[in-house]
Design a protein around this motif. Structure first.
Motif, PDB file in Angstrom:
ATOM      1  N   VAL A 202      14.931  -6.605  -1.648  1.00  0.00           N
ATOM      2  CA  VAL A 202      16.327  -6.489  -0.795  1.00  0.00           C
ATOM      3  C   VAL A 202      17.147  -6.753  -0.107  1.00  0.00           C
TER       4      VAL A 202
ATOM      5  N   ARG B 284      -4.354  -5.872   0.806  1.00  0.00           N
ATOM      6  CA  ARG B 284      -4.275  -6.955   2.018  1.00  0.00           C
ATOM      7  C   ARG B 284      -5.890  -6.764   2.941  1.00  0.00           C
TER       8      ARG B 284
ATOM      9  N   LYS C 139     -11.684 -11.138   5.008  1.00  0.00           N
ATOM     10  CA  LYS C 139     -12.409 -10.918   4.380  1.00  0.00           C
ATOM     11  C   LYS C 139     -12.891 -11.896   3.414  1.00  0.00           C
TER      12      LYS C 139
ATOM     13  N   GLU D  61       9.083  -7.516  -3.095  1.00  0.00           N
ATOM     14  CA  GLU D  61       9.704  -8.944  -3.010  1.00  0.00           C
ATOM     15  C   GLU D  61       8.729 -10.445  -4.052  1.00  0.00           C
ATOM     16  N   GLU D  62       6.985  -9.800  -3.396  1.00  0.00           N
ATOM     17  CA  GLU D  62       6.183 -10.213  -3.946  1.00  0.00           C
ATOM     18  C   GLU D  62       6.131 -10.632  -5.635  1.00  0.00           C
TER      19      GLU D  62
ATOM     20  N   SER E 127       1.125  -0.717  -0.119  1.00  0.00           N
ATOM     21  CA  SER E 127       0.219   0.181   0.225  1.00  0.00           C
ATOM     22  C   SER E 127       1.050   1.499  -0.006  1.00  0.00           C
ATOM     23  N   ALA E 128       2.420   1.576   1.207  1.00  0.00           N
ATOM     24  CA  ALA E 128       2.437   2.506   0.838  1.00  0.00           C
ATOM     25  C   ALA E 128       3.697   1.889  -0.245  1.00  0.00           C
TER      26      ALA E 128
ATOM     27  N   SER F   1      -2.022   0.110   9.401  1.00  0.00           N
ATOM     28  CA  SER F   1      -3.373   0.405   9.095  1.00  0.00           C
ATOM     29  C   SER F   1      -2.833   0.966   7.619  1.00  0.00           C
ATOM     30  N   VAL F   2      -4.490   0.632   6.206  1.00  0.00           N
ATOM     31  CA  VAL F   2      -4.458   1.355   5.518  1.00  0.00           C
ATOM     32  C   VAL F   2      -4.226   3.141   5.111  1.00  0.00           C
TER      33      VAL F   2
ATOM     34  N   ARG G 219      -0.633 -12.803   6.072  1.00  0.00           N
ATOM     35  CA  ARG G 219      -0.210 -11.740   5.731  1.00  0.00           C
ATOM     36  C   ARG G 219      -0.186 -11.385   3.776  1.00  0.00           C
TER      37      ARG G 219
ATOM     38  N   ASP H  66       3.802  -0.019   8.085  1.00  0.00           N
ATOM     39  CA  ASP H  66       3.838  -1.126   9.028  1.00  0.00           C
ATOM     40  C   ASP H  66       4.913  -0.537   9.073  1.00  0.00           C
TER      41      ASP H  66
ATOM     42  N   TRP I   3     -10.455  -0.364   9.866  1.00  0.00           N
ATOM     43  CA  TRP I   3     -11.789  -0.661  10.043  1.00  0.00           C
ATOM     44  C   TRP I   3     -11.946  -2.478   9.732  1.00  0.00           C
TER      45      TRP I   3
HETATM   46  C1  LIG Z   1      -5.145 -10.069   6.869  1.00  0.00           C
HETATM   47  C2  LIG Z   1      -5.017  -8.318   7.087  1.00  0.00           C
HETATM   48  C3  LIG Z   1      -6.151  -7.742   7.056  1.00  0.00           C
HETATM   49  C4  LIG Z   1      -6.539  -6.366   7.103  1.00  0.00           C
HETATM   50  N1  LIG Z   1      -7.072  -6.056   7.568  1.00  0.00           N
HETATM   51  C5  LIG Z   1      -7.354  -4.474   7.389  1.00  0.00           C
HETATM   52  C6  LIG Z   1      -7.978  -3.155   7.688  1.00  0.00           C
HETATM   53  O1  LIG Z   1      -9.379  -3.971   7.263  1.00  0.00           O
HETATM   54  N2  LIG Z   1      -8.021  -2.343   7.177  1.00  0.00           N
HETATM   55  C7  LIG Z   1      -6.754  -1.387   7.376  1.00  0.00           C
HETATM   56  O2  LIG Z   1      -6.459  -0.056   7.445  1.00  0.00           O
HETATM   57  N3  LIG Z   1      -5.913  -2.539   7.364  1.00  0.00           N
HETATM   58  C8  LIG Z   1      -5.358  -3.941   7.253  1.00  0.00           C
HETATM   59  N4  LIG Z   1      -5.014  -4.441   7.432  1.00  0.00           N
HETATM   60  C9  LIG Z   1      -3.510  -3.804   7.498  1.00  0.00           C
HETATM   61  C10 LIG Z   1      -3.160  -3.133   6.535  1.00  0.00           C
HETATM   62  O3  LIG Z   1      -2.983  -4.110   5.530  1.00  0.00           O
HETATM   63  C11 LIG Z   1      -1.628  -2.962   6.491  1.00  0.00           C
HETATM   64  O4  LIG Z   1      -2.009  -2.023   7.400  1.00  0.00           O
HETATM   65  C12 LIG Z   1      -1.160  -2.330   5.345  1.00  0.00           C
HETATM   66  O5  LIG Z   1      -1.011  -3.531   4.800  1.00  0.00           O
HETATM   67  C13 LIG Z   1       0.450  -1.755   5.525  1.00  0.00           C
HETATM   68  O6  LIG Z   1       1.075  -1.458   3.854  1.00  0.00           O
HETATM   69  P1  LIG Z   1       2.793  -1.286   4.025  1.00  0.00           P
HETATM   70  O7  LIG Z   1       2.455  -1.364   2.386  1.00  0.00           O
HETATM   71  O8  LIG Z   1       3.182  -1.009   5.214  1.00  0.00           O
HETATM   72  O9  LIG Z   1       3.073  -2.723   3.765  1.00  0.00           O
HETATM   73  P2  LIG Z   1       2.411  -4.336   3.401  1.00  0.00           P
HETATM   74  O10 LIG Z   1       1.098  -4.198   2.196  1.00  0.00           O
HETATM   75  O11 LIG Z   1       3.039  -5.350   3.928  1.00  0.00           O
HETATM   76  O12 LIG Z   1       3.188  -3.884   1.678  1.00  0.00           O
HETATM   77  C14 LIG Z   1       5.471  -4.584   2.231  1.00  0.00           C
HETATM   78  C15 LIG Z   1       5.839  -4.879   1.019  1.00  0.00           C
HETATM   79  O13 LIG Z   1       6.562  -5.290   1.236  1.00  0.00           O
HETATM   80  C16 LIG Z   1       7.351  -5.918   0.718  1.00  0.00           C
HETATM   81  N5  LIG Z   1       8.834  -6.049   0.753  1.00  0.00           N
HETATM   82  C17 LIG Z   1       8.688  -6.377   2.197  1.00  0.00           C
HETATM   83  N6  LIG Z   1      10.634  -6.827   2.439  1.00  0.00           N
HETATM   84  C18 LIG Z   1      11.550  -5.965   1.304  1.00  0.00           C
HETATM   85  C19 LIG Z   1      12.694  -6.051   1.123  1.00  0.00           C
HETATM   86  N7  LIG Z   1      13.581  -6.317   1.550  1.00  0.00           N
HETATM   87  N8  LIG Z   1      12.998  -6.482  -0.289  1.00  0.00           N
HETATM   88  C20 LIG Z   1      11.739  -6.078  -1.707  1.00  0.00           C
HETATM   89  N9  LIG Z   1      10.451  -6.014  -1.484  1.00  0.00           N
HETATM   90  C21 LIG Z   1      10.107  -6.395   0.290  1.00  0.00           C
HETATM   91  C22 LIG Z   1       6.476  -7.045   1.151  1.00  0.00           C
HETATM   92  O14 LIG Z   1       6.548  -8.644   0.711  1.00  0.00           O
HETATM   93  C23 LIG Z   1       5.614  -5.972   0.580  1.00  0.00           C
HETATM   94  O15 LIG Z   1       4.526  -6.648  -0.391  1.00  0.00           O
HETATM   95  C24 LIG Z   1      -4.680  -5.876   7.393  1.00  0.00           C
HETATM   96  C25 LIG Z   1      -4.189  -6.450   6.751  1.00  0.00           C
HETATM   97  C26 LIG Z   1      -4.020  -8.733   6.620  1.00  0.00           C
HETATM   98  C27 LIG Z   1      -2.754  -8.578   6.578  1.00  0.00           C
END
Ligand SMILES: Cc1cc2nc3c(=O)[nH]c(=O)nc-3n(C[C@H](O)[C@H](O)[C@H](O)COP(=O)(O)OP(=O)(O)OC[C@H]3O[C@@H](n4cnc5c(N)ncnc54)[C@H](O)[C@@H]3O)c2cc1C
Length: 418
Positions: A83, A45, A50, A37-38, A14-15, A301-302, A135, A284, A330
């Motif tokens: 990375v 997510r 859900k 990496e995915e 997301s970020a 959170s998103v 996750r 996160d 939410w």
């Molecule tokens: C099952 C589930 C339900 C959720 N429900 C909610 C909800 O209802 N509402 C809400 O607000 N939030 C919810 N969340 C939380 C929300 O999904 C996260 O807060 C959000 O995805 C955070 O985004 P992010 O980009 O920080 O991390 P992520 O979405 O985790 O993305 C990080 C990415 O970085 C990649 N990465 C990590 N290390 C490396 C590396 N060294 N090199 C390359 N890539 C790398 C990972 O593989 C991943 O794809 C939920 C989470 C889960 C798992």
């Protein structure tokens, strides 16, 4: 183009996706490379526990933006790219495949990973095939494949993810038990009223919720698959499928190894800048000092991931717009839409407006007479007002908050103009 013009983003969630697109929209002039990496494009997510789990969302519908959107914005998305380390002096990152990439500015959006379950009977290096964490899309698909009418599912952890999995599994006809080591579900994130409400809702739906019960041992069969979960109270729960939802660990090791400030997450300021001015971080994997709560917080959170990503992009593009957003989140379970704003930890009073028995209410949390957080169940209009009450830390009399005959909006107007 010089490598000093390159914005390199590590983590395509997301970020990462939002940061890439926002930076381009705000005028980042050079190459933008998004490394993930995915093996799939950035996806949402939240539906994993859900709609995707109970089958009303597909892999395609989870995708945040199609490939063409990145191409149009001239963002180079590289998938399956992990990375391994950062060389801050040389401004380069090293990838697992041995290659290196130079950056002018670096963004760390590495998210988190599930906290592993520690229990007797589990080997540290090989998880049983029917014991899952949640996750990634691959995790969710594996759980989905293991659920059918009559499956005996044990969910370990009564937080949001665990309870959402329980609700989805009931929709699929599984027989579900939730184990929570704390005396109540959702203990880390909300007050007793909400915990009691969700416990009752799940029990009504046929979920066996057991609180104050920890996992003592995982019993596996001769093929190494879980056969039963042995609990701290001596109960033995036969299981076809186990889902572990005991929290998340931030992926902050890359940053720590590179010498950035890390304190339970990568430390960032309101512009998402880390202790290195050439490196931002969002989502996160971060912690930041929240002005409203006067303490350091890590938000999972998103909305937070998006706000921090936008703030980072604004800083990188020389148009700084600090992030002072109030945390919100939410959760969807059964027919209930729960929306939460603020952080209720440390509240002194909880006031209910509406009727839990009608599955339609909002709980306000007060400290020093001010509204610090609110949890709304099936009350989206009140939730919008609650966001403003929390953002302004409005001081409102508890009796007025509880009196549903007075519109919440009116209380907001009175409090703001006071
Ligand atoms: C099952 C589930 C339900 C959720 N429900 C909610 C909800 O209802 N509402 C809400 O607000 N939030 C919810 N969340 C939380 C929300 O999904 C996260 O807060 C959000 O995805 C955070 O985004 P992010 O980009 O920080 O991390 P992520 O979405 O985790 O993305 C990080 C990415 O970085 C990649 N990465 C990590 N290390 C490396 C590396 N060294 N090199 C390359 N890539 C790398 C990972 O593989 C991943 O794809 C939920 C989470 C889960 C798992």
């Amino acid at each position: 183009m010089q490598s000093s013009d390159t914005l390199l983003i590590v983590g395509a969630g997301s970020a990462g996706s939002e940061l890439a697109v926002s930076a381009r929209q705000l005028g980042w002039p050079g190459p933008i490379v998004l490394l993930g990496e995915e093996h799939c494009l950035p996806y949402h997510r939240p539906p994993l526990s859900k709609a995707f789990l109970h089958g009303t969302a597909t892999s395609d519908s989870l995708t945040m933006r199609p490939q063409e959107a990145y191409e149009k914005a001239n963002i180079d998305v590289r998938l399956g790219a992990r990375v391994a380390s950062i060389d801050r002096a040389a401004k380069r990152v090293h990838l697992h495949d041995g290659s290196t990439l130079a950056y002018g500015k670096l963004a760390l959006c590495t998210g988190g990973r599930p906290r592993p379950l520690v229990a007797d009977g589990l080997a540290a290096d090989a998880a049983p095939g029917n014991l899952h964490v949640l996750r990634t899309q691959a995790d969710a698909q594996a759980i989905r494949d293991g659920l059918a009418e009559g499956t005996q599912l044990v969910v370990i952890g009564g937080g949001y993810v665990g309870l959402e999995v329980a609700a989805s599994a009931r929709k699929l006809g599984a027989s579900v038990t939730v184990l929570e080591a704390q005396p109540r579900v959702l203990a880390r994130v909300t007050g007793e009223a909400l915990s009691a409400f969700y416990t009752a809702i799940h029990r009504e739906a046929g979920v066996d919720i057991r609180t104050g019960v920890a996992v003592q041992r995982i019993e596996c069969d001769e093929r190494g698959r879980v056969r039963a979960v042995i609990c701290s109270d001596g109960a033995r729960l036969p299981a076809d499928c186990v889902v572990v939802g005991v929290g998340m660990l931030p992926n902050a090791e890359l940053a720590a190894a590179a010498g950035l400030a890390v304190d339970g997450g990568i430390v960032v300021d309101a512009l998402s800048v880390t202790s290195d001015p050439d490196i931002v971080a969002a989502g996160d994997c971060t912690v930041h000092d929240h002005a409203l709560y006067a303490r350091r917080v890590r938000l999972e959170s998103v909305p937070n991931a998006l706000e921090q990503a936008r703030a980072a992009a604004s800083a990188l593009c020389g148009k700084p717009k600090p992030n002072h957003a109030v945390p919100w989140f939410w959760s969807d379970q059964y027919d209930l839409k729960l929306q939460m704003v603020g952080l209720s930890a440390g509240f002194e009073a909880c006031v209910l407006r509406g009727a839990p028995q009608e599955r339609n209410f909002i709980a306000f949390y007060l400290r020093d007479g001010c509204v610090i957080a609110a949890d709304a169940v099936n009350r989206p209009a009140d939730f919008m007002v609650a966001k403003r009450l929390v953002a302004a830390a409005c001081r409102i009399d508890a009796d007025q908050l509880a009196d549903a005959s007075v519109p919440l909006k009116q209380l907001l107007l009175t409090a703001v103009s006071a």
